[in-house]
Scaffold this motif. Sequence first.
Motif, PDB file in Angstrom:
ATOM      1  N   GLY A  23      41.314  62.589  55.304  1.00 21.80           N
ATOM      2  CA  GLY A  23      40.095  62.727  56.096  1.00 21.80           C
ATOM      3  C   GLY A  23      39.762  61.947  56.976  1.00 21.80           C
ATOM      4  O   GLY A  23      38.461  61.959  57.508  1.00 21.80           O
ATOM      5  N   ALA A  24      40.577  60.973  57.530  1.00 23.50           N
ATOM      6  CA  ALA A  24      40.125  60.153  58.642  1.00 23.50           C
ATOM      7  C   ALA A  24      40.911  60.422  59.962  1.00 23.50           C
ATOM      8  O   ALA A  24      41.089  61.765  60.101  1.00 23.50           O
ATOM      9  N   GLY A  25      41.167  59.627  60.821  1.00 22.70           N
ATOM     10  CA  GLY A  25      41.519  59.855  62.201  1.00 22.70           C
ATOM     11  C   GLY A  25      43.132  60.850  61.935  1.00 22.70           C
ATOM     12  O   GLY A  25      43.363  61.403  62.800  1.00 22.70           O
ATOM     13  N   SER A  26      44.077  60.601  61.207  1.00 23.50           N
ATOM     14  CA  SER A  26      45.264  61.357  61.056  1.00 23.50           C
ATOM     15  C   SER A  26      45.056  63.006  61.035  1.00 23.50           C
ATOM     16  O   SER A  26      45.454  63.865  61.823  1.00 23.50           O
ATOM     17  N   GLU A  27      43.958  63.195  60.327  1.00 23.41           N
ATOM     18  CA  GLU A  27      43.603  64.706  59.882  1.00 23.41           C
ATOM     19  C   GLU A  27      43.164  65.119  61.209  1.00 23.41           C
ATOM     20  O   GLU A  27      43.554  66.440  62.003  1.00 23.41           O
ATOM     21  N   SER A  40      50.165  60.810  69.428  1.00 19.15           N
ATOM     22  CA  SER A  40      50.570  59.283  69.459  1.00 19.15           C
ATOM     23  C   SER A  40      51.081  59.063  68.226  1.00 19.15           C
ATOM     24  O   SER A  40      50.858  60.063  67.344  1.00 19.15           O
ATOM     25  N   VAL A  41      51.294  57.976  67.806  1.00 24.61           N
ATOM     26  CA  VAL A  41      51.615  57.340  66.496  1.00 24.61           C
ATOM     27  C   VAL A  41      50.711  57.314  65.646  1.00 24.61           C
ATOM     28  O   VAL A  41      49.697  56.644  66.071  1.00 24.61           O
ATOM     29  N   LEU A  42      50.894  58.012  64.522  1.00 22.36           N
ATOM     30  CA  LEU A  42      49.498  57.964  63.642  1.00 22.36           C
ATOM     31  C   LEU A  42      49.992  57.332  62.258  1.00 22.36           C
ATOM     32  O   LEU A  42      51.155  57.424  61.938  1.00 22.36           O
ATOM     33  N   GLU A  43      49.058  56.595  61.629  1.00 26.96           N
ATOM     34  CA  GLU A  43      49.584  55.785  60.627  1.00 26.96           C
ATOM     35  C   GLU A  43      48.765  56.404  59.624  1.00 26.96           C
ATOM     36  O   GLU A  43      47.727  56.745  59.593  1.00 26.96           O
ATOM     37  N   SER A  44      49.754  56.300  58.296  1.00 21.76           N
ATOM     38  CA  SER A  44      48.926  56.913  57.137  1.00 21.76           C
ATOM     39  C   SER A  44      49.399  55.961  55.794  1.00 21.76           C
ATOM     40  O   SER A  44      50.321  55.239  56.090  1.00 21.76           O
ATOM     41  N   HIS A  49      53.645  58.346  61.624  1.00 16.43           N
ATOM     42  CA  HIS A  49      54.226  59.646  61.913  1.00 16.43           C
ATOM     43  C   HIS A  49      53.684  60.129  63.543  1.00 16.43           C
ATOM     44  O   HIS A  49      53.044  59.769  64.011  1.00 16.43           O
ATOM     45  N   ILE A  50      54.514  60.796  63.920  1.00 20.81           N
ATOM     46  CA  ILE A  50      54.330  61.506  65.319  1.00 20.81           C
ATOM     47  C   ILE A  50      54.356  63.246  64.959  1.00 20.81           C
ATOM     48  O   ILE A  50      55.189  63.680  64.338  1.00 20.81           O
ATOM     49  N   ILE A  51      53.336  63.848  65.294  1.00 19.11           N
ATOM     50  CA  ILE A  51      53.252  65.233  65.170  1.00 19.11           C
ATOM     51  C   ILE A  51      53.164  65.805  66.516  1.00 19.11           C
ATOM     52  O   ILE A  51      52.622  65.710  67.493  1.00 19.11           O
ATOM     53  N   ARG A  52      54.075  67.237  66.380  1.00 19.62           N
ATOM     54  CA  ARG A  52      53.906  68.076  67.341  1.00 19.62           C
ATOM     55  C   ARG A  52      53.445  69.507  66.901  1.00 19.62           C
ATOM     56  O   ARG A  52      53.710  69.882  65.734  1.00 19.62           O
ATOM     57  N   CYS A  53      52.685  69.996  67.719  1.00 19.84           N
ATOM     58  CA  CYS A  53      51.863  71.434  67.503  1.00 19.84           C
ATOM     59  C   CYS A  53      52.849  72.375  68.199  1.00 19.84           C
ATOM     60  O   CYS A  53      52.817  72.464  69.253  1.00 19.84           O
TER      61      CYS A  53
END
Length: 94
Positions: A23-27, A40-44, A49-53
């Motif tokens: 529920g933070a910045g990653s989502e 950009s690089v996301l931390e969990s 993680h790097i996400i592609r839409c």
Amino acid sequence: MFPQDEFTHLPATGLYPVFAKEGAGSERAAFALPKGQISSVLESPIGLHIIRCDEIFPSGLLAFDEVREQIIERQFDKRQRKAQRDWIVACLAD
């Protein structure tokens, strides 16, 4: 005996469950991406993680007739995995 690791089993949507739980910045970052963009690089809690839409689906409810077969498939798969785990546990107990 065989706990399901929520981080190694991806749901059919392909999203890591950790993003929905954080529920933070990653989502926010994941769902704010325009189609065809890469985050950009996301931390969990489990790493970076790097996400592609690839595609954006409109929100809303689907008619039961549209999802009936998917529901049946998922329930069948779920029951099959449980039966397999139960069988393995039974074999190991012997």
